[in-house]
Design an enzyme around this catalytic site. Structure first.
Site, PDB file in Angstrom:
ATOM      1  N   HIS A  16     -38.992 -33.733   3.003  1.00  0.00           N
ATOM      2  CA  HIS A  16     -39.155 -34.862   2.143  1.00  0.00           C
ATOM      3  C   HIS A  16     -40.568 -35.287   2.390  1.00  0.00           C
ATOM      4  CE1 HIS A  16     -35.219 -36.795   1.350  1.00  0.00           C
ATOM      5  NE2 HIS A  16     -34.884 -35.843   2.036  1.00  0.00           N
ATOM      6  N   ASP A  76     -39.377 -26.172  10.911  1.00  0.00           N
ATOM      7  CA  ASP A  76     -39.864 -27.100  12.187  1.00  0.00           C
ATOM      8  C   ASP A  76     -40.813 -26.596  12.881  1.00  0.00           C
ATOM      9  OD1 ASP A  76     -38.667 -29.517  13.117  1.00  0.00           O
ATOM     10  OD2 ASP A  76     -38.111 -28.548  14.912  1.00  0.00           O
ATOM     11  N   TYR A 158     -52.163 -32.193  16.079  1.00  0.00           N
ATOM     12  CA  TYR A 158     -52.963 -31.794  17.186  1.00  0.00           C
ATOM     13  C   TYR A 158     -53.941 -30.877  17.094  1.00  0.00           C
ATOM     14  CZ  TYR A 158     -48.798 -33.858  19.219  1.00  0.00           C
ATOM     15  OH  TYR A 158     -47.560 -34.679  19.533  1.00  0.00           O
ATOM     16  N   LYS A 179     -57.516 -21.284   9.274  1.00  0.00           N
ATOM     17  CA  LYS A 179     -56.643 -21.431   9.891  1.00  0.00           C
ATOM     18  C   LYS A 179     -55.265 -20.902   9.420  1.00  0.00           C
ATOM     19  CE  LYS A 179     -53.453 -25.188  11.229  1.00  0.00           C
ATOM     20  NZ  LYS A 179     -52.882 -26.626  10.982  1.00  0.00           N
ATOM     21  N   HIS A 184     -49.411 -20.271  13.362  1.00  0.00           N
ATOM     22  CA  HIS A 184     -48.158 -20.089  13.423  1.00  0.00           C
ATOM     23  C   HIS A 184     -47.262 -19.970  12.405  1.00  0.00           C
ATOM     24  CE1 HIS A 184     -49.276 -24.278  13.547  1.00  0.00           C
ATOM     25  NE2 HIS A 184     -48.355 -24.723  13.453  1.00  0.00           N
TER      26      HIS A 184
HETATM   27  P1  IMP Z   1     -42.045 -31.336  11.927  1.00  0.00           P
HETATM   28  O1  IMP Z   1     -42.655 -31.944  10.460  1.00  0.00           O
HETATM   29  O2  IMP Z   1     -40.820 -31.779  12.550  1.00  0.00           O
HETATM   30  O3  IMP Z   1     -42.130 -29.834  11.541  1.00  0.00           O
HETATM   31  O4  IMP Z   1     -43.257 -31.861  12.719  1.00  0.00           O
HETATM   32  C1  IMP Z   1     -44.267 -31.124  13.328  1.00  0.00           C
HETATM   33  C2  IMP Z   1     -45.265 -31.719  14.061  1.00  0.00           C
HETATM   34  O5  IMP Z   1     -45.901 -30.849  14.804  1.00  0.00           O
HETATM   35  C3  IMP Z   1     -46.306 -32.165  13.082  1.00  0.00           C
HETATM   36  O6  IMP Z   1     -46.289 -33.731  12.912  1.00  0.00           O
HETATM   37  C4  IMP Z   1     -47.585 -32.254  14.265  1.00  0.00           C
HETATM   38  O7  IMP Z   1     -47.637 -33.185  15.082  1.00  0.00           O
HETATM   39  C5  IMP Z   1     -47.182 -30.922  14.948  1.00  0.00           C
HETATM   40  N1  IMP Z   1     -47.779 -29.658  14.478  1.00  0.00           N
HETATM   41  C6  IMP Z   1     -47.159 -28.760  13.600  1.00  0.00           C
HETATM   42  N2  IMP Z   1     -47.845 -27.811  13.228  1.00  0.00           N
HETATM   43  C7  IMP Z   1     -48.990 -28.158  13.627  1.00  0.00           C
HETATM   44  C8  IMP Z   1     -50.412 -27.617  13.178  1.00  0.00           C
HETATM   45  O8  IMP Z   1     -50.510 -26.665  12.446  1.00  0.00           O
HETATM   46  N3  IMP Z   1     -51.431 -28.490  13.572  1.00  0.00           N
HETATM   47  C9  IMP Z   1     -51.289 -29.548  14.267  1.00  0.00           C
HETATM   48  N4  IMP Z   1     -50.255 -30.198  14.483  1.00  0.00           N
HETATM   49  C10 IMP Z   1     -49.071 -29.352  14.125  1.00  0.00           C
END
Ligand code: IMP
Length: 198
Positions: A16, A76, A158, A179, A184
């Site tokens: 979303h 995720d 982060y 980047k 990842h």
């Molecule tokens: P998701 O939307 O549940 O996958 O939440 C992932 C969370 O992990 C994000 O809100 C960020 O805080 C952190 N995160 C994931 N990937 C990155 C990145 O590439 N840079 C910085 N924070 C990240």
């Protein structure tokens, strides 16, 4: 290992988050695949009840594939700090609180870490689920260490406190193209594309 190939022309993106939808749409365009967002299809957002990145990516992908009756892709991701027992990990977004303020989340990481080992890695898991219940899941990681104070205004989450191995600048200071080449998410995408879209 043999993987199921994606043979359709439409892919549901189980998010979303409009930013993620744009990113995934861009990545799928070279394969001639049209993407549909879960919000656009009126699909509910399942609760992330899993205890691993894989479990959460898979439950989101399965829910969207069942709801839309089309293959669905979910992701995720998060920051893993081994000295904090893997935190914030799957709780990375939640550590920023209801206002999604990542300066709060980064300060918490820094406080809890104190003098401990500053090694950290970002994890991204992508799951592609089909309406018949089949699922293909891929993990990407980028390893590095955490710096304090945070540096740079680019990126998100982060990024300003993370320096990837072999680099001097944080993800928050890095050119987005650079980047995206080493992240990842890029690693997980390359695995997904090689296995299911080529
Ligand atoms: P998701 O939307 O549940 O996958 O939440 C992932 C969370 O992990 C994000 O809100 C960020 O805080 C952190 N995160 C994931 N990937 C990155 C990145 O590439 N840079 C910085 N924070 C990240």
């Amino acid at each position: 290992m043999s993987h199921r190939r994606f043979s359709g022309s439409k892919l549901v993106v189980a998010t979303h988050n409009p930013g993620k939808l744009v990113e995934i749409t861009d990545l799928m365009r070279p394969f001639g695949i049209e993407t549909l967002g879960a919000a656009q299809l009126g699909l509910p957002e399942p609760e992330e009840t899993g205890s691993t990145f894989e479990a959460n990516a898979e439950l989101k992908a399965h829910a969207a594939a069942q709801g839309a009756r089309e293959p669905a892709l979910a992701d995720d991701s998060g920051l893993v700090v081994p000295a904090l027992g893997g935190d914030p990990g799957i709780y990375s977004a939640r550590w920023a609180g209801p206002t999604k303020d990542f300066s709060i989340a980064m300060t918490r990481v820094q406080k809890e870490l104190a003098e401990r080992d500053r090694k950290a890695h970002f994890v991204a898991v992508l799951s592609l689920a089909w309406p018949d219940g089949h699922c293909e899941t891929f993990r990407g990681e980028v390893h590095g260490h955490l710096v304090w104070p945070p540096r740079g205004k680019r990126g998100f989450g982060y990024d300003p406190m993370f320096v990837a191995d072999g680099h001097q600048i944080t993800f928050g200071e890095m050119d987005p193209e650079q980047k995206h080449a080493i992240s990842h998410r890029a690693v997980a995408f390359r695995k997904l594309v090689d296995a299911c879209f080529r």
